[in-house]
Design a protein around this motif. Structure first.
Motif, mmCIF file in Angstrom:
data_model
loop_
_atom_site.group_PDB
_atom_site.id
_atom_site.type_symbol
_atom_site.label_atom_id
_atom_site.label_comp_id
_atom_site.label_asym_id
_atom_site.label_seq_id
_atom_site.Cartn_x
_atom_site.Cartn_y
_atom_site.Cartn_z
ATOM 1 N N LEU A 67 -5.655 5.479 -13.402
ATOM 2 C CA LEU A 67 -5.081 5.014 -11.867
ATOM 3 C C LEU A 67 -5.944 5.226 -10.832
ATOM 4 N N PRO A 68 -5.840 4.549 -9.747
ATOM 5 C CA PRO A 68 -6.490 4.630 -8.576
ATOM 6 C C PRO A 68 -6.143 5.954 -8.031
ATOM 7 N N SER A 69 -7.250 6.708 -7.462
ATOM 8 C CA SER A 69 -6.946 7.918 -6.645
ATOM 9 C C SER A 69 -6.488 7.756 -5.457
ATOM 10 N N ALA B 187 -7.908 6.412 -0.469
ATOM 11 C CA ALA B 187 -7.459 5.883 0.521
ATOM 12 C C ALA B 187 -7.133 6.888 2.296
ATOM 13 N N LYS B 188 -7.390 7.972 1.900
ATOM 14 C CA LYS B 188 -7.113 9.040 2.865
ATOM 15 C C LYS B 188 -8.408 8.866 4.090
ATOM 16 N N GLY B 189 -9.261 8.177 3.836
ATOM 17 C CA GLY B 189 -10.469 7.870 4.728
ATOM 18 C C GLY B 189 -10.073 6.607 5.564
ATOM 19 N N LEU B 190 -9.154 5.973 5.313
ATOM 20 C CA LEU B 190 -8.851 4.673 5.809
ATOM 21 C C LEU B 190 -8.010 4.791 7.230
ATOM 22 N N THR B 191 -8.236 3.907 8.193
ATOM 23 C CA THR B 191 -7.570 3.833 9.399
ATOM 24 C C THR B 191 -5.955 3.025 8.975
ATOM 25 N N GLU B 192 -5.088 3.167 9.989
ATOM 26 C CA GLU B 192 -3.882 2.452 9.759
ATOM 27 C C GLU B 192 -3.949 1.125 9.518
ATOM 28 N N GLU B 193 -4.845 0.387 10.389
ATOM 29 C CA GLU B 193 -5.098 -0.908 10.185
ATOM 30 C C GLU B 193 -5.662 -1.427 8.963
ATOM 31 N N GLU C 252 -5.298 -3.377 3.186
ATOM 32 C CA GLU C 252 -5.377 -2.858 1.939
ATOM 33 C C GLU C 252 -4.128 -3.001 1.087
ATOM 34 N N ILE C 253 -2.934 -2.933 1.813
ATOM 35 C CA ILE C 253 -1.638 -2.926 1.378
ATOM 36 C C ILE C 253 -1.370 -4.546 1.111
ATOM 37 N N SER C 254 -1.715 -5.388 2.124
ATOM 38 C CA SER C 254 -1.791 -6.869 2.034
ATOM 39 C C SER C 254 -2.549 -7.621 0.836
ATOM 40 N N ASN C 255 -3.717 -7.101 0.914
ATOM 41 C CA ASN C 255 -4.715 -7.388 -0.135
ATOM 42 C C ASN C 255 -4.148 -7.071 -1.625
ATOM 43 N N LEU D 170 -0.625 3.719 -0.828
ATOM 44 C CA LEU D 170 -1.141 3.149 0.190
ATOM 45 C C LEU D 170 0.191 3.290 1.418
ATOM 46 N N GLN D 171 1.403 2.737 0.678
ATOM 47 C CA GLN D 171 2.677 2.921 1.651
ATOM 48 C C GLN D 171 2.999 4.273 1.875
#
Length: 124
Positions: free
Chosen positions: A61-63, A67-73, A78-81, A114-115
């Motif tokens: 599964l994805p780790s 995602a921890k290095g991503l900004t809120e935008e 990523e959630i939308s994609n 991500l959520q």
């Protein structure tokens, strides 16, 4: 009448051949192991380690660390994609196109990760 005997002779020979062949191939013969080419390995004679080595590896599964290095935008993007990917996979199922079923689980897992990360950042 001699012509009929000549025409039926190959049929009779074929019939007798098939009958003899059928008698030779009893149900017991069907239960025996099929003939293998010399040097071919079967899973029944292979040691357990070899059987485990030939089994397909499970998909990870994805780790969460990705995602921890991503900004809120970027998280929102990523959630939308990921949701678009889920929609496209469902569409492919309905239109009978090729689908890899394990990707449903992976994508749903990714959306929830991500959520969760987004909710944690907004709460802080």
């Amino acid at each position: 009448s001699s012509e009929n005997c000549l025409l039926e002779s190959p049929r009779r020979r074929m019939r007798s051949f098939l009958l003899a062949l059928f008698c030779l191939l009893s149900p017991a013969a069907a239960l025996r192991a099929p003939a293998r080419a010399p040097g071919a390995l079967s899973l029944a004679s292979a040691p357990p380690a070899a059987v485990r080595a030939t089994a397909s590896p499970s998909m990870a599964l994805p780790s969460f660390a990705d995602a921890k290095g991503l900004t809120e935008e970027e998280l929102l993007q990523e959630i939308s994609n990921a949701k678009k990917e889920l929609f496209m996979m469902r569409k492919n199922v309905k239109t009978r196109q090729q689908v890899k079923p394990h990707l449903f689980t992976h994508t749903k897992h990714r959306v929830s990760q991500l959520q969760t990360l987004l909710a944690q950042r907004q709460a802080a």
